[in-house]
Design an enzyme around this catalytic site. Structure first.
Site, PDB file in Angstrom:
ATOM      1  N   ARG A 140      10.221  -1.297   3.557  1.00 24.01           N
ATOM      2  CA  ARG A 140       8.842  -1.056   4.022  1.00 24.01           C
ATOM      3  C   ARG A 140       7.859  -1.932   3.250  1.00 24.01           C
ATOM      4  O   ARG A 140       6.896  -2.442   3.822  1.00 24.01           O
ATOM      5  CB  ARG A 140       8.481   0.425   3.852  1.00 24.01           C
ATOM      6  CG  ARG A 140       9.194   1.320   4.853  1.00 24.01           C
ATOM      7  CD  ARG A 140       9.226   2.774   4.416  1.00 24.01           C
ATOM      8  NE  ARG A 140       7.928   3.371   4.255  1.00 24.01           N
ATOM      9  CZ  ARG A 140       7.705   4.481   3.548  1.00 24.01           C
ATOM     10  NH1 ARG A 140       8.708   5.086   2.942  1.00 24.01           N
ATOM     11  NH2 ARG A 140       6.492   4.969   3.459  1.00 24.01           N
ATOM     12  N   ARG A 178      -0.916  -2.775  12.274  1.00 25.54           N
ATOM     13  CA  ARG A 178      -0.010  -3.218  11.213  1.00 25.54           C
ATOM     14  C   ARG A 178       0.503  -4.620  11.440  1.00 25.54           C
ATOM     15  O   ARG A 178       1.276  -5.129  10.633  1.00 25.54           O
ATOM     16  CB  ARG A 178       1.193  -2.295  11.184  1.00 25.54           C
ATOM     17  CG  ARG A 178       1.082  -1.186  10.182  1.00 25.54           C
ATOM     18  CD  ARG A 178       2.284  -0.316  10.397  1.00 25.54           C
ATOM     19  NE  ARG A 178       2.806   0.166   9.182  1.00 25.54           N
ATOM     20  CZ  ARG A 178       2.602   1.403   8.746  1.00 25.54           C
ATOM     21  NH1 ARG A 178       1.816   2.212   9.397  1.00 25.54           N
ATOM     22  NH2 ARG A 178       3.187   1.800   7.643  1.00 25.54           N
ATOM     23  N   LYS A 212      -3.317   5.899   1.821  1.00 28.23           N
ATOM     24  CA  LYS A 212      -4.087   5.929   3.083  1.00 28.23           C
ATOM     25  C   LYS A 212      -4.189   7.369   3.614  1.00 28.23           C
ATOM     26  O   LYS A 212      -5.271   7.828   3.984  1.00 28.23           O
ATOM     27  CB  LYS A 212      -3.410   5.037   4.147  1.00 28.23           C
ATOM     28  CG  LYS A 212      -3.222   3.590   3.723  1.00 28.23           C
ATOM     29  CD  LYS A 212      -2.549   2.766   4.801  1.00 28.23           C
ATOM     30  CE  LYS A 212      -1.125   3.166   5.115  1.00 28.23           C
ATOM     31  NZ  LYS A 212      -0.163   2.990   3.991  1.00 28.23           N
ATOM     32  N   ARG A 268       6.679  11.872  -3.553  1.00 27.82           N
ATOM     33  CA  ARG A 268       5.813  12.502  -2.539  1.00 27.82           C
ATOM     34  C   ARG A 268       6.496  13.709  -1.894  1.00 27.82           C
ATOM     35  O   ARG A 268       7.682  13.698  -1.616  1.00 27.82           O
ATOM     36  CB  ARG A 268       5.480  11.485  -1.451  1.00 27.82           C
ATOM     37  CG  ARG A 268       4.783  12.140  -0.258  1.00 27.82           C
ATOM     38  CD  ARG A 268       4.165  11.174   0.677  1.00 27.82           C
ATOM     39  NE  ARG A 268       5.072  10.189   1.202  1.00 27.82           N
ATOM     40  CZ  ARG A 268       4.687   9.137   1.922  1.00 27.82           C
ATOM     41  NH1 ARG A 268       3.417   8.964   2.181  1.00 27.82           N
ATOM     42  NH2 ARG A 268       5.562   8.283   2.372  1.00 27.82           N
ATOM     43  N   ARG A 287      10.011  12.976   2.914  1.00 27.33           N
ATOM     44  CA  ARG A 287      10.175  12.194   4.147  1.00 27.33           C
ATOM     45  C   ARG A 287      11.496  11.430   4.112  1.00 27.33           C
ATOM     46  O   ARG A 287      11.896  10.922   3.065  1.00 27.33           O
ATOM     47  CB  ARG A 287       8.997  11.221   4.294  1.00 27.33           C
ATOM     48  CG  ARG A 287       7.913  11.792   5.192  1.00 27.33           C
ATOM     49  CD  ARG A 287       6.675  10.972   5.212  1.00 27.33           C
ATOM     50  NE  ARG A 287       6.865   9.556   5.446  1.00 27.33           N
ATOM     51  CZ  ARG A 287       5.869   8.691   5.562  1.00 27.33           C
ATOM     52  NH1 ARG A 287       4.624   9.123   5.485  1.00 27.33           N
ATOM     53  NH2 ARG A 287       6.093   7.416   5.771  1.00 27.33           N
TER      54      ARG A 287
HETATM   55  P1  AP5 Z   1      -0.035   8.689   0.730  1.00 28.21           P
HETATM   56  O1  AP5 Z   1      -1.462   9.074   0.858  1.00 28.21           O
HETATM   57  O2  AP5 Z   1       0.977   9.462   1.510  1.00 28.21           O
HETATM   58  O3  AP5 Z   1       0.155   7.129   0.967  1.00 28.21           O
HETATM   59  P2  AP5 Z   1       0.151   6.319   2.336  1.00 28.21           P
HETATM   60  O4  AP5 Z   1      -0.530   5.030   2.069  1.00 28.21           O
HETATM   61  O5  AP5 Z   1      -0.373   7.161   3.454  1.00 28.21           O
HETATM   62  O6  AP5 Z   1       1.698   6.062   2.465  1.00 28.21           O
HETATM   63  P3  AP5 Z   1       2.696   6.142   3.714  1.00 28.21           P
HETATM   64  O7  AP5 Z   1       4.084   6.125   3.151  1.00 28.21           O
HETATM   65  O8  AP5 Z   1       2.360   7.306   4.610  1.00 28.21           O
HETATM   66  O9  AP5 Z   1       2.403   4.839   4.402  1.00 28.21           O
HETATM   67  P4  AP5 Z   1       3.311   4.110   5.386  1.00 28.21           P
HETATM   68  O10 AP5 Z   1       2.326   3.137   5.901  1.00 28.21           O
HETATM   69  O11 AP5 Z   1       4.561   3.566   4.854  1.00 28.21           O
HETATM   70  O12 AP5 Z   1       3.822   5.283   6.364  1.00 28.21           O
HETATM   71  P5  AP5 Z   1       3.466   5.650   7.863  1.00 28.21           P
HETATM   72  O13 AP5 Z   1       3.667   7.087   8.030  1.00 28.21           O
HETATM   73  O14 AP5 Z   1       2.175   5.045   8.281  1.00 28.21           O
HETATM   74  O15 AP5 Z   1       0.330   8.780  -0.845  1.00 28.21           O
HETATM   75  C1  AP5 Z   1       1.658   8.581  -1.295  1.00 28.21           C
HETATM   76  C2  AP5 Z   1       1.909   9.467  -2.517  1.00 28.21           C
HETATM   77  O16 AP5 Z   1       1.052   9.049  -3.590  1.00 28.21           O
HETATM   78  C3  AP5 Z   1       1.595  10.960  -2.294  1.00 28.21           C
HETATM   79  O17 AP5 Z   1       2.536  11.733  -2.976  1.00 28.21           O
HETATM   80  C4  AP5 Z   1       0.191  11.156  -2.898  1.00 28.21           C
HETATM   81  O18 AP5 Z   1       0.001  12.472  -3.377  1.00 28.21           O
HETATM   82  C5  AP5 Z   1       0.232  10.127  -4.039  1.00 28.21           C
HETATM   83  N1  AP5 Z   1      -1.089   9.538  -4.303  1.00 28.21           N
HETATM   84  C6  AP5 Z   1      -2.034   9.161  -3.389  1.00 28.21           C
HETATM   85  N2  AP5 Z   1      -3.106   8.645  -4.013  1.00 28.21           N
HETATM   86  C7  AP5 Z   1      -2.822   8.666  -5.353  1.00 28.21           C
HETATM   87  C8  AP5 Z   1      -3.551   8.260  -6.519  1.00 28.21           C
HETATM   88  N3  AP5 Z   1      -4.773   7.709  -6.440  1.00 28.21           N
HETATM   89  N4  AP5 Z   1      -2.961   8.430  -7.738  1.00 28.21           N
HETATM   90  C9  AP5 Z   1      -1.715   8.993  -7.817  1.00 28.21           C
HETATM   91  N5  AP5 Z   1      -0.983   9.412  -6.751  1.00 28.21           N
HETATM   92  C10 AP5 Z   1      -1.538   9.248  -5.536  1.00 28.21           C
HETATM   93  O19 AP5 Z   1       4.615   4.828   8.660  1.00 28.21           O
HETATM   94  C11 AP5 Z   1       5.960   5.218   8.601  1.00 28.21           C
HETATM   95  C12 AP5 Z   1       6.779   4.348   9.552  1.00 28.21           C
HETATM   96  O20 AP5 Z   1       6.335   4.538  10.907  1.00 28.21           O
HETATM   97  C13 AP5 Z   1       6.696   2.834   9.326  1.00 28.21           C
HETATM   98  O21 AP5 Z   1       7.606   2.389   8.324  1.00 28.21           O
HETATM   99  C14 AP5 Z   1       7.044   2.296  10.723  1.00 28.21           C
HETATM  100  O22 AP5 Z   1       8.432   2.357  10.960  1.00 28.21           O
HETATM  101  C15 AP5 Z   1       6.368   3.310  11.649  1.00 28.21           C
HETATM  102  N6  AP5 Z   1       4.990   2.918  11.977  1.00 28.21           N
HETATM  103  C16 AP5 Z   1       3.858   3.591  11.631  1.00 28.21           C
HETATM  104  N7  AP5 Z   1       2.774   2.957  12.102  1.00 28.21           N
HETATM  105  C17 AP5 Z   1       3.224   1.847  12.768  1.00 28.21           C
HETATM  106  C18 AP5 Z   1       2.582   0.805  13.455  1.00 28.21           C
HETATM  107  N8  AP5 Z   1       1.237   0.734  13.561  1.00 28.21           N
HETATM  108  N9  AP5 Z   1       3.356  -0.164  14.006  1.00 28.21           N
HETATM  109  C19 AP5 Z   1       4.700  -0.119  13.923  1.00 28.21           C
HETATM  110  N10 AP5 Z   1       5.387   0.858  13.286  1.00 28.21           N
HETATM  111  C20 AP5 Z   1       4.644   1.844  12.696  1.00 28.21           C
END
Ligand code: AP5
Length: 218
Positions: free
Chosen positions: A171, A88, A13, A127, A160
């Site tokens: 997660r 979410r 994402k 990552r 991270r």
């Molecule tokens: P990346 O693009 O970083 O993936 P992502 O989907 O953004 O993954 P996240 O870990 O950021 O998602 P998340 O939803 O767990 O975290 P968030 O910060 O929102 O890609 C990942 C890796 O893959 C990278 O190294 C990239 O280079 C590689 N990659 C990408 N595309 C690729 C491809 N096509 N091929 C190969 N490699 C590839 O949330 C973190 C925490 O915050 C949550 O656990 C929760 O506690 C809290 N939180 C956030 N939002 C909410 C909410 N709305 N409600 C409640 N709690 C929340």
């Protein structure tokens, strides 16, 4: 244009959001980034959210909804935005309807990035992120030109704190139980488009698919 990016942790994402920002010139609004910024700045919101993030659980809906109400009111959202990681839960999706309605807005696109779970673990443990400009890398799939340093701003790349095996497993479970049901929520109103981002589909290939969907739907 208002876009929403759905998908499991590691589905890409954030990677795709950055490409969409460059293409359309509208901001990425990542609830994860906003929470991490609050943690870095030592705010009360950050202190509360950190407990949940470190455990791989979702922060409380009311905290997230208040934070998003504030963020969507900023001037840079006037021409549209890209929602990354919000909503979410079904209550967050209901709240988003209200947040958009009171601003006279509506969602244009909901893209759900689909990646097998085995691949997600490898992506997250490899990552590396730049805390200065939020650029994203992967030690093998997308390494920086100079090891450990951001190509864009020269910042020192970090892992991270929630990218460890135990927290990632939590997660993924939280995603299956609380977030995946949103695909039905947005499927029912015809907004959902699934993007296959399976192994072998590079970020650029996934982006081309996403652009084709956005173009097709206008
Ligand atoms: P990346 O693009 O970083 O993936 P992502 O989907 O953004 O993954 P996240 O870990 O950021 O998602 P998340 O939803 O767990 O975290 P968030 O910060 O929102 O890609 C990942 C890796 O893959 C990278 O190294 C990239 O280079 C590689 N990659 C990408 N595309 C690729 C491809 N096509 N091929 C190969 N490699 C590839 O949330 C973190 C925490 O915050 C949550 O656990 C929760 O506690 C809290 N939180 C956030 N939002 C909410 C909410 N709305 N409600 C409640 N709690 C929340």
């Amino acid at each position: 244009m208002i876009m929403m990016l759905l998908g499991a942790p590691g589905a890409g994402k954030g990677t795709q959001a950055q490409k969409l920002v460059d293409k359309f010139g509208i901001p990425q609004i990542s609830t994860g980034d906003l929470l991490r910024q609050n943690v870095r700045e030592g705010t009360a919101l950050g202190a509360e959210a950190k407990r949940y993030m470190d455990a791989g659980k979702l922060a409380p809906d009311d905290l997230i909804i208040r934070m998003m109400d504030d963020r969507l009111g900023k001037d840079d959202c006037a021409k549209g935005f890209i929602l990354d990681g919000f909503p979410r839960t079904v209550p967050q999706a209901d709240a988003l309807l209200g947040l958009l309605k009171k601003r006279g807005l509506a969602l244009d696109h909901v893209l759900s990035f689909e990646v097998p779970e085995a691949e997600l673990m490898a992506r997250l443990t490899g990552r590396r992120t730049c805390p200065a400009c939020n650029s994203m890398y992967h030690v093998t799939a997308n390494p920086p030109r100079k090891e450990g340093l951001c190509d864009k701003c020269g910042g020192v790349l970090i892992e991270r704190s929630d990218d460890n095996d135990a927290t990632i497993s939590n997660r993924l479970k939280v995603y299956r139980d609380q977030t995946a049901p949103l695909k039905d929520f947005y499927g029912r109103n015809g907004l959902l488009c699934e993007v296959t981002a399976s192994p072998g589909a590079t970020p650029d290939m996934v982006f081309e698919t996403a652009l084709a969907i956005i173009g097709r739907k206008g």
